[in-house]
Design a protein around this motif. Structure first.
Motif: not given
Length: 492
Positions: A26-27, A118-120, A125-127
């Motif tokens: 994530p980071p 939530g941060r992504l 950012i696509e997941v």
């Protein structure tokens, strides 16, 4: 028609694809999204954002261990002159609400996971939730977790952060064993009741943490370990002390044993029997339990990746080969976290992220690498065992030309430990007697991980042990134990 179909099926291209969403992912995704644009980054995850740490490891286990700590202190109320309900009832087991412990664990995991998600999402950012595998150089096919057609994606850079999973039992079974009674480090945290008797296979960090926890919650616990000592990487004196502490709490430890077979039984609540034997041979022994926890190690998820199709080489143990800059054998493909082998700790995965962020997004800065980085860790038994640097048993091999000294002190010499009636354990430092450099430190005791972290800061700042010896720490704190540790330094 064929041309248009080929065009429709062409892989979607990203600047960055991250396969797996462990602690580093994530980071790193957010860093690359900020450096380029959010639409240029894709994370592929087959289970839950946050990987092992957030969902199955650090966060849930330490949450449950906190409950075990409360149970332990409740059971010791009389030691402090406090007649708690648990001690008045003659034991803590009957007061344990395992469903409440599980609910608290689930709530905290959900909070951490949704925070990551939530941060992504906020970063755009696509997941993609699915199982990803390489089908060519920097080309990944994803099978969605909820079914549907396979999709393919390509990228300029691919980062693998796909982690490990528990080893499954690989011994013969006799009879029809209820599989719900055979647990791993994930399923054991979903129990709705405390086991009557828990058999733990494995005397490492995971086995001891769970064994210690469920003993605190009222289960009978037997640990069967293959090694001659618990916590195989630790110095023998610390392993012996940990064993002594676990046994004093009522756990049974059978060491130097190999599992032979599992047998289905139905005897007074006992549902499974483990037959085992000394690694040196001899007669078989057996222990019966209501549940068995298989904690005999973890394996990398490389078997799911088809890594060879991407030009990525795997070592003999199944880990991804890489250099000190985390570059794999495939150009533009990097690896992070447990799946690369080496220390399998969350903070190491996060440091992998820092290395890659620095090297790939800040070209003007000095390059970072994994070479000689500090590897602190804490074993969350109670008391904790924290370690940084080298062990005593490694010192002469690592530093054959140095004059090595060892300072050692029991926790009974620590005022704060005495005042809180938490005196089990000891601490030890390995030093260079000439330069006074601190080379390694281990603390088994109350908040051992926190005391270790203080010594790590001193090592990072290249402080001499004499500076800790002569420092003015607040009294009474655990930190001031670092005044007294150096009173006697013996030559190794």
């Amino acid at each position: 028609m064929r041309i248009s179909l080929a065009f429709a099926m062409a892989p979607k291209h990203f600047k960055t694809i991250i396969l797996g969403s462990g602690q580093a992912a994530p980071p790193l995704a957010q860093a690359f999204a900020a450096a380029h644009d959010s639409s240029s980054v894709l994370i592929i995850e087959r289970a839950a954002i946050g990987g092992t740490c957030v969902n199955y490891g650090c966060t849930p286990t330490k949450t449950m261990i906190a409950s075990g700590r409360v149970a332990y202190l409740s059971n010791r109320g009389n030691d402090y002159g406090v007649a708690t309900a648990a001690t008045a009832a003659g034991g803590v087991r009957g007061l344990i609400d395992m469903e409440k412990i599980r609910e608290r664990k689930r709530n905290i995991v959900t909070s951490f996971r949704t925070g990551n998600e939530g941060r992504l999402m906020k970063a755009g950012i696509e997941v993609k939730y699915g199982t990803g595998r390489f089908v060519g150089p920097k080309t990944i096919a994803v099978t969605p977790v909820n079914g549907g057609d396979e999709e393919q994606f390509t990228a300029e850079n691919v980062f693998i952060n796909a982690g490990c999973r528990p080893v499954e039992p690989n011994i013969p079974t006799v009879g029809n064993i209820d599989q719900s009674r055979i647990l791993d480090s994930t399923s054991i945290m979903e129990l709705a009741q405390v086991p009557l008797k828990l058999i733990v296979v494995g005397g490492g960090y995971i086995g001891l943490e769970f064994g210690n926890l469920f003993k605190r919650l009222g289960a009978d616990v037997t640990v069967v370990g293959r090694g001659a000592q618990v916590l195989g990487r630790e110095d023998e004196d610390f392993a012996t002390e940990v064993k002594k502490i676990m046994e004093s709490d009522g756990m049974v430890l059978e060491l130097g044993m190999r599992a032979v077979r599992l047998e289905a039984i139905d005897e007074d609540g006992m549902k499974v029997r483990l037959v085992y034997q000394s690694t040196q041979g001899g007669d078989e022994k057996a222990v019966s339990g209501s549940h068995i926890l298989w904690a005999a190690g973890r394996v990398p998820n490389t078997d799911l990746l088809d890594a060879e199709a991407g030009g990525i080489e795997i070592d003999a143990k199944g880990f991804i080969k890489h250099d000190e800059a985390l570059q794999t054998t495939a150009p533009g493909v990097f690896v992070m976290g447990d799946i690369k082998g080496g220390p399998a700790f969350t903070h190491i995965s996060y440091d992998d992220y820092r290395i890659l962020k620095n090297n790939l997004l800040s070209p003007s800065l000095p390059k970072l690498s994994t070479k000689n980085r500090m590897v602190p860790y804490t074993v969350y038994t109670d008391p904790q065992l924290g370690h940084i640097g080298i062990h005593e048993h490694e010192a002469k091999t690592v530093y054959p030309d140095r004059k090595i000294g060892v300072a050692k002190m029991p926790m009974t010499w620590v005022a704060r430990a005495l005042e809180t009636d938490e005196v089990r354990g000891m601490m030890k430092a390995v030093v260079d007697r000439e330069t006074e450099e601190i080379l390694g430190f281990t603390c088994l005791g109350l908040e051992g991980g926190e005391i270790m972290s203080m010594v790590q800061i001193a090592m990072m700042g290249k402080l001499k042990y004499s500076q800790l010896r002569d420092a003015t720490f607040a009294h009474p704190t655990l930190a001031e134990s670092l005044n007294n540790l150096w009173g006697s330094i013996e030559e190794l």
